[in-house]
Structures are given as structure tokens and as C-alpha cells.
Scaffold this motif. Structure first.
Motif: not given
Length: 151
Positions: A67-76
């Protein structure tokens, strides 16, 4: 650091500077200005810290690695304190090792090589590094990363 290369900031005897920063911020600028003869006063305007309820807020969002990988591609993250807080939060979360690993592999957008090096030391593996923290530099780094299939 690039600001310190300006010709007008080389010889600073009898010059006075007031630097606004976060509580506990870096001393690099002040140190260099003092070495060049300036008088420097620091004014701490804000505090950078991990919010007390951060763990609860994130615990509800980070359930499993897929679920994490499908929603968040980059964290600034735009400061060393943000990076430290993000790393501390990852360590505090009640999650399994697979999810923790996914969080460490989530691509970070960082505004400097110094922060990139800190992130690598903390175990983060995918990092986009901008040339500086301006909106333009961050956007350019994100576009370049997208073109190269990163993030």
C-alpha cells in the motif's frame, strides 16, 4: 554555502550580520562570516522537532509495504532536521521489517549533497538531489529524475 562565494562576502571586517534560523540550526554560515572578520548575531525564530503525535498520524497511513509503495513515489525533505525526524519516525513506527525497508527505499527529494550524504548514512537508498532548495531547482531535479525513471 553558495552565498559565501559572493565577492561581497569575502572581506567583512567591521560588518555586522543577523542570521535568522531554526533552534539548533547549523553554524556554518556564522562561522565563515566570523572568520572573515564579521560580527554575527543569531536569532532563532522557530523550533524544528518531531511532533508528539507524528507516530499516531503515520501509524494509520503506513499499514503495509504494498500500500505504501502504490501511493507514495517521492518524499520531499528540505532540511537536516526534516530528514532526522523522518528517520526517527520510521524507527518508532510499529511496523514489520518489510514495511520499514519499503520506507527506507522510498525515493527522497533532498536539496543538497550534504543531506544526500546524511540520508545514505541513515540507510536510505533512492535519492534525488537538487542543486539547492529553491522551487525551480527542486522541480528541475524531479523532472530530470522522472526522465531517467527515478522516483
Amino acid at each position: 554555502e553558495a552565498l559565501l562565494e559572493a565577492p561581497s562576502l569575502q572581506m567583512l571586517e567591521h560588518q555586522r550580520f543577523l542570521i535568522f534560523r531554526g533552534d539548533g540550526g547549523r553554524d556554518h554560515m556564522a562561522t565563515k562570516l566570523r572568520e572573515r572578520g564579521a560580527t554575527v548575531v543569531m536569532c532563532e525564530l522557530y523550533e524544528r522537532r518531531l511532533p508528539v503525535d507524528a507516530k499516531v498520524q503515520w501509524q494509520n497511513r503506513v499499514v503495509d509495504a504494498e500500500a505504501w509503495n502504490s501511493h507514495y513515489n517521492v518524499i520531499a525533505l528540505h532540511s537536516g532536521e526534516s530528514l532526522n525526524n523522518w528517520n526517527e519516525l520510521i524507527q518508532q513506527l510499529d511496523i514489520d521489517l518489510a514495511v520499514r525497508g519499503s520506507l527506507l527505499q522510498t525515493c527522497l527529494m533532498l536539496p543538497s549533497i550534504r543531506l544526500r550524504d546524511e540520508a545514505v548514512q541513515k540507510g536510505f537508498t533512492q535519492i534525488i538531489t537538487a542543486t539547492n532548495a529553491t522551487d525551480e531547482a527542486v522541480l528541475e531535479a524531479l523532472i530530470d529524475a522522472k526522465r531517467n525513471g527515478i522516483g
